[in-house]
Design an enzyme around this catalytic site. Structure first.
Site, PDB file in Angstrom:
ATOM      1  N   CYS A 176      -5.551   9.566  -6.994  1.00 53.04           N
ATOM      2  CA  CYS A 176      -4.295  10.223  -6.638  1.00 53.04           C
ATOM      3  C   CYS A 176      -3.497  10.497  -7.912  1.00 53.04           C
ATOM      4  O   CYS A 176      -2.275  10.337  -7.930  1.00 53.04           O
ATOM      5  CB  CYS A 176      -3.499   9.396  -5.640  1.00 53.04           C
ATOM      6  SG  CYS A 176      -3.087   7.733  -6.201  1.00 53.04           S
ATOM      7  N   ASP A 207     -12.260  -4.641   0.094  1.00 51.10           N
ATOM      8  CA  ASP A 207     -11.065  -4.791  -0.738  1.00 51.10           C
ATOM      9  C   ASP A 207     -11.071  -6.164  -1.378  1.00 51.10           C
ATOM     10  O   ASP A 207     -11.641  -7.119  -0.839  1.00 51.10           O
ATOM     11  CB  ASP A 207      -9.788  -4.594   0.072  1.00 51.10           C
ATOM     12  CG  ASP A 207      -8.582  -4.374  -0.844  1.00 51.10           C
ATOM     13  OD1 ASP A 207      -8.371  -3.213  -1.268  1.00 51.10           O
ATOM     14  OD2 ASP A 207      -7.872  -5.348  -1.166  1.00 51.10           O
TER      15      ASP A 207
END
Length: 409
Positions: free
Chosen positions: A358, A262
């Site tokens: 998503c 990340d």
């Protein structure tokens, strides 16, 4: 209770707080007996934000403070959508709350709430514009979905973006049994996924002991779609907060290795903390840009769950509606391409590359994969699927690509 909801909505609408994070950190401030209803009003108001504003504007023509407007929005939501709450209680509470900081407007609030009726709200004749108002989304999204998926699928998706979703949890099979979850707090959905019937998951002993994690159906399906086996080496390129990483690690029986990347150090810490809570040893979290993965080597599985517009999770994260702009979607597409490109460089021969979002938008989904495959003849598409928003579930897209052996090129 309504005072807490009002303050929560002000934080999200006026100060840019994320709805799910605000609930996570502040729901405990609401009396436990009221938390279910408070959450319902909070999410319902955000999900219907555009429509509720439209209703208020048809009756209230003068400029009013944001605090009073938000109080009217949440009150109209209760009047229109909550059958079991008496109208007089909603009106009386709204007037009482107005008197605290805006006493001069209490008469306006009282008169408006006694006058407003859902049957009197006039919608535009143009279907797309009416749908935009009715379901609190920008008209450009309605037109885009209609062009990509047809009007009937668009109406179905819009309808499901208004639902109040349950809390789902994933059982950690490495340190719990199915029998542990055979009680009234849980309803089995699939494999190790359950509906949780409590309010504060993080306060439950199972969560604290690492026996369960919060994870929605679509997110869990993506983790399963990667099909990571025990002993494999897996790369998760946009991993924080680590939900899919942990699901894959549990499915791998905590053998092999998962490198979870990340960009932000504080989010890398979230991954490390969750791995520790779940007693997982194979997760290695790194602070790295997903567009710069040098020196990481090759992997059996690479997951690129890229940043996206989030149109598939409007029910779960309704505050997305407050900030939706078409240019933001277009700005994400090059970033998605870069992450997919970089991730592909770390897939072993016969290894699997999974791309997921998503969102429900072919520009970010199918067209990204088509563009990638035109440039990379060494990859073949094995499977792709779109999960449209439906009962109890958000919308997701996922595609599985296999890296071919040199001898087959």
């Amino acid at each position: 209770m309504r005072s807490w909801v009002l303050e929560a909505l002000i934080e999200v609408i006026c100060h840019g707080q994320y709805s799910n994070l605000y609930l996570k950190h502040h729901l405990k401030e609401c009396p436990s007996k009221d938390r279910a209803l408070a959450t319902h009003i909070f999410y319902g108001t955000l999900q219907n934000y555009g429509y509720l504003n439209y209703c208020v504007n048809q009756y209230v023509k003068k400029k009013i403070p944001n605090r009073v407007r938000i109080l009217l929005l949440m009150s109209v939501y209760q009047l229109f959508f909550l059958d079991k709450v008496p109208a007089y209680a909603i009106v009386n509470e709204a007037v009482t709350l107005t008197k605290i900081k805006n006493p001069s407007l209490s008469g306006l609030v009282n008169a408006f709430l006694h006058r407003v009726k859902q049957k009197d709200i006039l919608l535009p004749d143009q279907e797309e514009e009416a749908l935009s108002i009715l379901y609190s989304v920008p008209s450009w999204l309605v037109y885009m979905w209609k062009a990509q998926y047809g009007i009937q699928q668009t109406k179905t998706m819009l309808s499901w973006t208004q639902q109040i979703l349950p809390i789902y949890v994933r059982r950690n099979a490495l340190c719990s049994t199915i029998e542990d979850f055979e009680n009234s707090m849980f309803t089995s959905i699939q494999d190790d996924l359950y509906i949780y019937h409590g309010n504060d998951v993080a306060a439950h002993p199972y969560y604290q002991q690492g026996k369960m994690s919060i994870q929605d159906i679509g997110s869990y399906e993506i983790a399963c779609f990667v099909d990571a086996k025990p002993g494999m080496h897996v790369l998760d390129t946009c991993a924080a907060p680590g939900t899919k990483t942990m699901a894959m690690a549990e499915r791998m029986k905590d053998t092999g290795q998962i490198v979870s990347v990340d960009l932000h150090a504080h989010r890398v810490q979230l991954i490390e903390n969750d791995a520790k809570r779940l007693h997982l040893q194979i997760v290695k979290a790194l602070c790295k840009d997903a567009r710069d993965l040098e020196n990481l080597g090759l992997f059996d599985r690479v997951l690129c769950d890229v940043p996206c517009s989030g149109y598939g999770i409007l029910a779960r994260k309704p505050d997305i509606r407050l900030r939706m702009k078409p240019e933001d979607m277009d700005a994400l597409i090059p970033l998605q391409q870069d992450i997919l490109e970089r991730g592909s460089l770390h897939v072993k021969e016969n290894g699997i590359l999974v791309y997921s979002t998503c969102t429900i938008n072919k520009k970010e989904n199918e067209k990204q994969i088509q563009s990638f495959l035109k440039k990379h003849t060494d990859f073949v598409l094995l499977e792709e699927k779109t999960i449209f928003p439906n009962k109890g579930q958000d919308g997701f897209y996922m595609a599985k690509l296999e890296k071919q052996q040199d001898s087959l090129l």
